[in-house]
Enzyme design. Sequence first.
Site, PDB file in Angstrom:
ATOM      1  N   GLY A   9      45.456 -35.463 -74.466  1.00 21.35           N
ATOM      2  CA  GLY A   9      45.870 -36.859 -74.645  1.00 21.35           C
ATOM      3  C   GLY A   9      44.662 -37.764 -74.788  1.00 21.35           C
ATOM      4  O   GLY A   9      44.655 -38.892 -74.300  1.00 21.35           O
ATOM      5  N   ARG A  12      43.330 -41.660 -77.157  1.00 21.02           N
ATOM      6  CA  ARG A  12      43.226 -43.068 -76.725  1.00 21.02           C
ATOM      7  C   ARG A  12      43.337 -43.179 -75.212  1.00 21.02           C
ATOM      8  O   ARG A  12      43.506 -42.175 -74.514  1.00 21.02           O
ATOM      9  CB  ARG A  12      44.291 -43.917 -77.415  1.00 21.02           C
ATOM     10  N   SER A 138      49.786 -40.365 -60.584  1.00 19.23           N
ATOM     11  CA  SER A 138      49.995 -41.815 -60.721  1.00 19.23           C
ATOM     12  C   SER A 138      50.447 -42.374 -59.377  1.00 19.23           C
ATOM     13  O   SER A 138      51.049 -41.645 -58.562  1.00 19.23           O
ATOM     14  CB  SER A 138      51.086 -42.074 -61.759  1.00 19.23           C
ATOM     15  N   TYR A 150      59.437 -39.889 -64.445  1.00 18.12           N
ATOM     16  CA  TYR A 150      57.963 -39.981 -64.392  1.00 18.12           C
ATOM     17  C   TYR A 150      57.444 -39.820 -62.957  1.00 18.12           C
ATOM     18  O   TYR A 150      56.447 -39.129 -62.718  1.00 18.12           O
ATOM     19  CB  TYR A 150      57.555 -41.329 -64.983  1.00 18.12           C
ATOM     20  N   LYS A 154      54.973 -36.952 -61.679  1.00 17.52           N
ATOM     21  CA  LYS A 154      53.651 -37.264 -61.136  1.00 17.52           C
ATOM     22  C   LYS A 154      53.505 -36.781 -59.683  1.00 17.52           C
ATOM     23  O   LYS A 154      52.396 -36.449 -59.243  1.00 17.52           O
ATOM     24  CB  LYS A 154      53.379 -38.769 -61.250  1.00 17.52           C
TER      25      LYS A 154
HETATM   26  P1  NAP Z   1      48.332 -43.489 -73.490  1.00 13.72           P
HETATM   27  O1  NAP Z   1      47.400 -44.588 -73.864  1.00 13.72           O
HETATM   28  O2  NAP Z   1      49.774 -43.597 -73.868  1.00 13.72           O
HETATM   29  O3  NAP Z   1      47.726 -42.114 -74.043  1.00 13.72           O
HETATM   30  C1  NAP Z   1      48.370 -40.900 -73.828  1.00 13.72           C
HETATM   31  C2  NAP Z   1      47.982 -39.927 -74.914  1.00 13.72           C
HETATM   32  O4  NAP Z   1      48.662 -38.680 -74.681  1.00 13.72           O
HETATM   33  C3  NAP Z   1      48.402 -40.403 -76.319  1.00 13.72           C
HETATM   34  O5  NAP Z   1      47.332 -40.290 -77.223  1.00 13.72           O
HETATM   35  C4  NAP Z   1      49.553 -39.461 -76.657  1.00 13.72           C
HETATM   36  O6  NAP Z   1      49.692 -39.177 -78.031  1.00 13.72           O
HETATM   37  C5  NAP Z   1      49.130 -38.196 -75.916  1.00 13.72           C
HETATM   38  N1  NAP Z   1      50.239 -37.269 -75.797  1.00 13.72           N
HETATM   39  C6  NAP Z   1      51.544 -37.548 -75.519  1.00 13.72           C
HETATM   40  N2  NAP Z   1      52.287 -36.446 -75.539  1.00 13.72           N
HETATM   41  C7  NAP Z   1      51.443 -35.417 -75.826  1.00 13.72           C
HETATM   42  C8  NAP Z   1      51.628 -34.021 -75.997  1.00 13.72           C
HETATM   43  N3  NAP Z   1      52.835 -33.440 -75.878  1.00 13.72           N
HETATM   44  N4  NAP Z   1      50.546 -33.260 -76.313  1.00 13.72           N
HETATM   45  C9  NAP Z   1      49.334 -33.828 -76.461  1.00 13.72           C
HETATM   46  N5  NAP Z   1      49.105 -35.142 -76.315  1.00 13.72           N
HETATM   47  C10 NAP Z   1      50.141 -35.932 -76.001  1.00 13.72           C
HETATM   48  O7  NAP Z   1      48.341 -43.262 -71.914  1.00 13.72           O
HETATM   49  P2  NAP Z   1      47.265 -43.610 -70.757  1.00 13.72           P
HETATM   50  O8  NAP Z   1      47.657 -44.892 -70.154  1.00 13.72           O
HETATM   51  O9  NAP Z   1      45.882 -43.403 -71.268  1.00 13.72           O
HETATM   52  O10 NAP Z   1      47.648 -42.462 -69.693  1.00 13.72           O
HETATM   53  C11 NAP Z   1      46.940 -41.240 -69.573  1.00 13.72           C
HETATM   54  C12 NAP Z   1      47.459 -40.493 -68.369  1.00 13.72           C
HETATM   55  O11 NAP Z   1      47.297 -41.281 -67.196  1.00 13.72           O
HETATM   56  C13 NAP Z   1      48.944 -40.156 -68.447  1.00 13.72           C
HETATM   57  O12 NAP Z   1      49.184 -38.890 -67.859  1.00 13.72           O
HETATM   58  C14 NAP Z   1      49.576 -41.243 -67.628  1.00 13.72           C
HETATM   59  O13 NAP Z   1      50.829 -40.854 -67.137  1.00 13.72           O
HETATM   60  C15 NAP Z   1      48.536 -41.445 -66.550  1.00 13.72           C
HETATM   61  N6  NAP Z   1      48.586 -42.753 -65.892  1.00 13.72           N
HETATM   62  C16 NAP Z   1      48.401 -43.919 -66.589  1.00 13.72           C
HETATM   63  C17 NAP Z   1      48.448 -45.138 -65.909  1.00 13.72           C
HETATM   64  C18 NAP Z   1      48.255 -46.475 -66.617  1.00 13.72           C
HETATM   65  O14 NAP Z   1      48.391 -47.517 -65.962  1.00 13.72           O
HETATM   66  N7  NAP Z   1      47.935 -46.516 -67.889  1.00 13.72           N
HETATM   67  C19 NAP Z   1      48.699 -45.177 -64.536  1.00 13.72           C
HETATM   68  C20 NAP Z   1      48.887 -43.974 -63.866  1.00 13.72           C
HETATM   69  C21 NAP Z   1      48.830 -42.771 -64.551  1.00 13.72           C
HETATM   70  P3  NAP Z   1      50.680 -40.062 -78.965  1.00 13.72           P
HETATM   71  O15 NAP Z   1      50.039 -41.389 -79.074  1.00 13.72           O
HETATM   72  O16 NAP Z   1      50.729 -39.321 -80.267  1.00 13.72           O
HETATM   73  O17 NAP Z   1      52.005 -40.100 -78.233  1.00 13.72           O
END
Ligand code: NAP
Length: 249
Positions: A9, A12, A138, A150, A154
């Site tokens: 992932g 981005r 998370s 979710y 998590k």
């Molecule tokens: P994000 O900006 O939505 O990026 C997630 C990336 O994962 C996207 O590029 C997405 O691709 C990719 N992805 C989704 N499904 C996939 C799959 N089956 N195989 C390979 N890649 C896949 O999310 P983020 O905020 O950076 O979050 C990253 C991680 O941190 C996640 O696990 C999220 O649950 C966790 N997290 C985030 C937050 C927050 O506040 N942002 C808080 C707690 C935990 P597409 O764009 O093509 O869908």
Amino acid sequence: MTRTAIVTGAARGIGAATAKRLAADGHAVAVVDLDEAACADTVAAITAAGGRGIAVGADVSDANAVRDAVARVAAELGAPTILVNNAGILRDNLLFKMTDDDWDAVMNVHLRGAFLMSREVQKHQVDAGWGRVVNLSSTSALGNRGQANYSAAKAGMQGFTKTLAIELGRYGVTANAIAPGFIVTDMTRQTAERIGVGFDDFVAHAAKEIPVQRAGQPEDIAAAASFFCSDEAGFVSGQVLYVAGGPRA
Ligand code: NAP
């Protein structure tokens, strides 16, 4: 020491920041995401900073794709011994409106994805007698309205992490989880859109509730991942680190 790292992932958000940070730490980094072309910016940033990275398109919930992706990384960058299971999606809804697909999609990407990737990479880690696994949990693991799927995934990531730590410790492999709070990425932008709030207002409102009075940035998580992946963190395993600008758990 230079190792080969896989960050899922990583096109981005938190994954991209972590891939760039691990490359800056001296590792060769495979930038894995659903769409290989979408990884180009992360790889370009790594290369521009003097690092080494490749883009790999793979759906982490697809066993064949995972097998092929890890084999390709081993062939092109060397055996991967660092794995960051970061790929994630949201399918938020209140329980009574949550569909079977909402549930399955979230379980498949977070839990099945982390399982398939870890099972494939551990072969290389065990052969090397050294490895690092970092799983993205998370603060939602503690419960969050609209996130039955979710939050379950998590929380599951935490149990999965502790079990990997117990099973793989004898091979020099540590496993730890990072549980971010509010981080400014497309994922939180998507949440603001869903509830009909402007993103700037959404971030400002979140920041007021956070003890350090700001929202997190992807680099805040990348810094924690960098520590867990370092040689000096070899006695830290099976831990969950809340990176949320204040205490949780
Ligand atoms: P994000 O900006 O939505 O990026 C997630 C990336 O994962 C996207 O590029 C997405 O691709 C990719 N992805 C989704 N499904 C996939 C799959 N089956 N195989 C390979 N890649 C896949 O999310 P983020 O905020 O950076 O979050 C990253 C991680 O941190 C996640 O696990 C999220 O649950 C966790 N997290 C985030 C937050 C927050 O506040 N942002 C808080 C707690 C935990 P597409 O764009 O093509 O869908």
